[in-house]
Design a protein around this motif. Structure first.
Motif, mmCIF file in Angstrom:
data_model
loop_
_atom_site.group_PDB
_atom_site.id
_atom_site.type_symbol
_atom_site.label_atom_id
_atom_site.label_comp_id
_atom_site.label_asym_id
_atom_site.label_seq_id
_atom_site.Cartn_x
_atom_site.Cartn_y
_atom_site.Cartn_z
ATOM 1 N N ASP A 1 0.659 -1.220 -0.023
ATOM 2 C CA ASP A 1 -0.163 0.034 0.083
ATOM 3 C C ASP A 1 1.010 0.934 -0.009
ATOM 4 O OD1 ASP A 1 -2.018 1.859 0.155
ATOM 5 O OD2 ASP A 1 -2.556 1.533 2.216
ATOM 6 N N TYR A 2 1.456 1.557 -1.165
ATOM 7 C CA TYR A 2 2.265 2.628 -1.186
ATOM 8 C C TYR A 2 1.668 3.972 -1.139
ATOM 9 C CZ TYR A 2 0.719 2.861 -6.249
ATOM 10 O OH TYR A 2 0.194 2.970 -7.191
ATOM 11 N N VAL A 3 0.617 3.902 -1.464
ATOM 12 C CA VAL A 3 -0.096 5.404 -1.565
ATOM 13 C C VAL A 3 -0.487 5.785 -0.192
ATOM 14 C CG1 VAL A 3 -2.535 6.475 -2.120
ATOM 15 C CG2 VAL A 3 -1.520 4.605 -3.473
ATOM 16 N N ASN A 4 -0.612 4.940 0.892
ATOM 17 C CA ASN A 4 -0.861 5.371 2.431
ATOM 18 C C ASN A 4 0.330 5.253 3.316
ATOM 19 O OD1 ASN A 4 -3.334 6.390 2.046
ATOM 20 N ND2 ASN A 4 -3.978 4.147 1.689
ATOM 21 N N LYS A 5 1.460 4.382 2.803
ATOM 22 C CA LYS A 5 2.621 3.872 3.674
ATOM 23 C C LYS A 5 4.063 4.339 2.731
ATOM 24 C CE LYS A 5 -0.148 0.100 5.735
ATOM 25 N NZ LYS A 5 -0.163 -1.354 5.938
ATOM 26 N N ASP A 6 4.702 4.516 3.826
ATOM 27 C CA ASP A 6 6.299 4.828 3.222
ATOM 28 C C ASP A 6 6.938 3.015 3.118
ATOM 29 O OD1 ASP A 6 6.138 7.336 2.715
ATOM 30 O OD2 ASP A 6 6.953 7.918 4.962
ATOM 31 N N TYR A 7 7.888 3.041 2.317
ATOM 32 C CA TYR A 7 8.717 1.959 2.152
ATOM 33 C C TYR A 7 9.857 2.174 2.743
ATOM 34 C CZ TYR A 7 11.017 -1.874 0.427
ATOM 35 O OH TYR A 7 11.976 -3.311 0.108
ATOM 36 N N THR A 8 9.994 2.013 3.980
ATOM 37 C CA THR A 8 11.249 2.138 4.717
ATOM 38 C C THR A 8 12.473 1.021 4.552
ATOM 39 O OG1 THR A 8 10.413 1.043 6.728
ATOM 40 C CG2 THR A 8 9.732 3.419 6.499
ATOM 41 N N ILE B 1 12.952 5.503 -2.969
ATOM 42 C CA ILE B 1 13.286 6.902 -3.617
ATOM 43 C C ILE B 1 11.754 7.224 -4.274
ATOM 44 C CG2 ILE B 1 14.228 8.272 -5.456
ATOM 45 C CD1 ILE B 1 16.643 6.768 -4.913
ATOM 46 N N PHE B 2 10.992 6.420 -4.997
ATOM 47 C CA PHE B 2 10.052 6.963 -5.598
ATOM 48 C C PHE B 2 8.661 6.728 -4.869
ATOM 49 C CE2 PHE B 2 12.990 5.887 -9.129
ATOM 50 C CZ PHE B 2 12.965 7.006 -9.933
ATOM 51 N N THR B 3 8.787 6.021 -3.764
ATOM 52 C CA THR B 3 7.476 5.885 -3.028
ATOM 53 C C THR B 3 7.517 6.985 -1.907
ATOM 54 O OG1 THR B 3 7.796 3.335 -3.331
ATOM 55 C CG2 THR B 3 6.456 4.544 -1.439
ATOM 56 N N ASN B 4 8.763 7.364 -1.359
ATOM 57 C CA ASN B 4 8.540 8.346 -0.167
ATOM 58 C C ASN B 4 9.032 9.668 -0.383
ATOM 59 O OD1 ASN B 4 8.092 5.711 1.016
ATOM 60 N ND2 ASN B 4 10.665 5.392 1.798
ATOM 61 N N ASN B 5 9.707 9.839 -1.741
ATOM 62 C CA ASN B 5 10.312 11.250 -1.761
ATOM 63 C C ASN B 5 9.693 12.338 -2.951
ATOM 64 O OD1 ASN B 5 12.036 10.731 0.245
ATOM 65 N ND2 ASN B 5 13.554 9.685 -0.872
ATOM 66 N N LYS B 6 8.534 11.844 -3.316
ATOM 67 C CA LYS B 6 7.844 12.660 -4.380
ATOM 68 C C LYS B 6 8.222 14.179 -4.313
ATOM 69 C CE LYS B 6 4.117 13.029 -7.293
ATOM 70 N NZ LYS B 6 2.734 12.448 -7.679
ATOM 71 N N ALA C 1 3.647 6.208 -11.778
ATOM 72 C CA ALA C 1 3.780 5.254 -12.445
ATOM 73 C C ALA C 1 5.023 4.274 -11.787
ATOM 74 C CB ALA C 1 4.042 5.352 -13.582
ATOM 75 N N LEU C 2 6.261 4.564 -11.420
ATOM 76 C CA LEU C 2 7.302 3.922 -11.090
ATOM 77 C C LEU C 2 7.152 3.462 -9.673
ATOM 78 C CD1 LEU C 2 10.261 6.470 -12.294
ATOM 79 C CD2 LEU C 2 9.411 4.184 -13.324
ATOM 80 N N ALA C 3 6.232 4.342 -8.937
ATOM 81 C CA ALA C 3 5.976 3.896 -7.339
ATOM 82 C C ALA C 3 5.099 2.640 -7.712
ATOM 83 C CB ALA C 3 5.536 4.941 -6.708
#
Length: 400
Positions: free
Chosen positions: A52-59, A330-335, A167-169
């Motif tokens: 669930d990358y929309v609501n969570k960070d990938y740490t 990078i693409f999940t958390n740092n937009k 899209a990458l995320a």
């Protein structure tokens, strides 16, 4: 029926080279498969559920247990559909994504900037200063020489850039491939066409390329670009047939403008992108069959580009799992960091500068609206609850 005009030349890699690199590099598996071919194979073990990358960070901690490459398969690819106005890109891209089991991203537009928390900023135009009003593709087609045309094209690049990050995320967090209509890599085609018709100034063009140079290299380039080729006279016929008033009666889509778009595509963009991605070009004058395109895609060998000096697919040849996880983070958390790269200290182009008084008047009107006065999730007047217990801002919000 569409005719395949050209694919890029492929470089044959010797077995020795392939073995040497494949032994230390994690590469994506095999080649893209259409629905028919996938259904003919034995069932595979299920992949991990989408993250669930929309609501969570990938740490970093999550990366210890949630491996990125475990979700990737032969169809975990980025496919871009390009072509002139009214070529039928949306219908084709949607059907292609369905056949390949990929997610379809319709062409980015100004709604990315102008729709905030369900409120359309265009509704404020009659109450804000002229320089702060919205300006979208309809406005551009009707008045391409408008003062805001340059700002519009820069914001279109930002919209495509923003969508490409999404899209990458999606690909890295779910393993599902993506099909996009146009991309930030081809956006300059329209900038150059506008400049050739004097719809924007040298100053705007200068700032555009400064922004592009500061941002574009941070993205992973696509695996495959599909160009639907239609002659300009047939494009004009298609525009009339589509019947959208702002296109048919507007002043922007002249033969010269459309011709320059075609020239920039064929002389610059397609040549450049083919050094990094596979390229399929079709004569789409009479339309075509998606099944035929899928068969051509299945014949492409994406895994042949394994030598470390080979530019094609270079962005997707990552040596270790940790590097795949780094890209995913990078693409999940740092937009928000990527989008901040568009802030450059340039005030020398008047049509891109808004006065302090105008901006203050705009802010008072727009952000005085109770629906968008607060960040999403923090507006009690909109029915949000538990605000006192929230300690985290929304992952990313697009601001105009």
């Amino acid at each position: 029926m569409a005719t395949l005009i050209r694919t890029t030349f492929v470089k044959v890699v010797s077995p020795a080279q392939g073995s040497k690199i494949a032994g230390c590099t994690i590469i994506q598996k095999r080649d893209i498969m259409g629905k028919t071919l996938r259904e003919s194979l034995p069932p595979r073990p299920p992949k991990p559920a989408p993250f669930d990358y929309v609501n969570k960070d990938y740490t970093w901690f999550r990366s210890l247990f949630d491996r990125t490459t475990h979700r990737l398969d032969e169809n975990s690819k980025v496919v871009i559909v390009e072509g002139p106005v009214a070529a039928g890109k949306t219908q084709f891209a949607s059907a292609l994504a369905a056949d390949l089991g990929m997610k379809h991203f319709p062409e980015a537009n100004m709604d990315i900037h102008y729709i905030q928390q369900g409120v359309d900023l265009r509704t404020f135009n009659d109450r804000v200063p002229p320089d702060t009003r919205t300006f979208d593709h309809i406005d551009f087609n009707n008045c391409p020489n408008h003062r805001l045309a340059g700002n519009y094209q820069i914001m279109m690049y930002m919209a495509r850039f923003s969508q490409y990050i999404d899209a990458l995320a999606h690909l890295l967090n779910t393993g599902q491939g993506v099909v996009l209509e146009r991309s930030p890599f081809s956006d300059f085609v329209f900038l150059e066409a506008m400049f050739s018709q004097k719809f924007l100034s040298k100053g705007v063009r200068s700032i555009y390329y400064e922004l592009r140079g500061q941002t574009i290299e941070d993205l992973l380039r696509p695996h495959l670009v599909i160009y639907l080729d239609i002659p300009v006279d047939k494009v004009q016929e298609a525009i009339k047939k589509r019947g959208q008033k702002h296109e048919v009666c507007g002043k922007a889509l002249t033969p010269a403008y459309l011709q320059e778009i075609e020239r920039q595509y064929k002389n610059k963009y397609l040549r450049d992108i083919s050094t990094h991605a596979e390229l399929l070009v079709y004569d789409w004058t009479g339309g075509g069959e998606v099944e035929v395109v899928v068969e051509d895609i299945e014949r492409l060998d994406f895994d042949q580009y394994v030598h470390r000096d080979e530019p094609k697919m270079k962005d997707w040849r990552l040596p270790r799992e940790v590097e795949w996880s780094d890209q995913r983070m990078i693409f999940t958390n740092n937009k928000h960091i990527f989008m901040n790269l568009f802030n450059i200290p340039r005030t020398d182009v008047p049509e891109l500068v808004t006065s302090a008084d105008d901006m203050h008047a705009y802010t008072q009107v727009v952000y005085g609206d109770p629906k968008i006065r607060f960040l999403e999730g923090y507006n009690a007047e909109a029915g949000d609850t538990g605000i006192a217990m929230k300690n985290k801002m929304p992952k990313y919000t697009e601001y105009f």
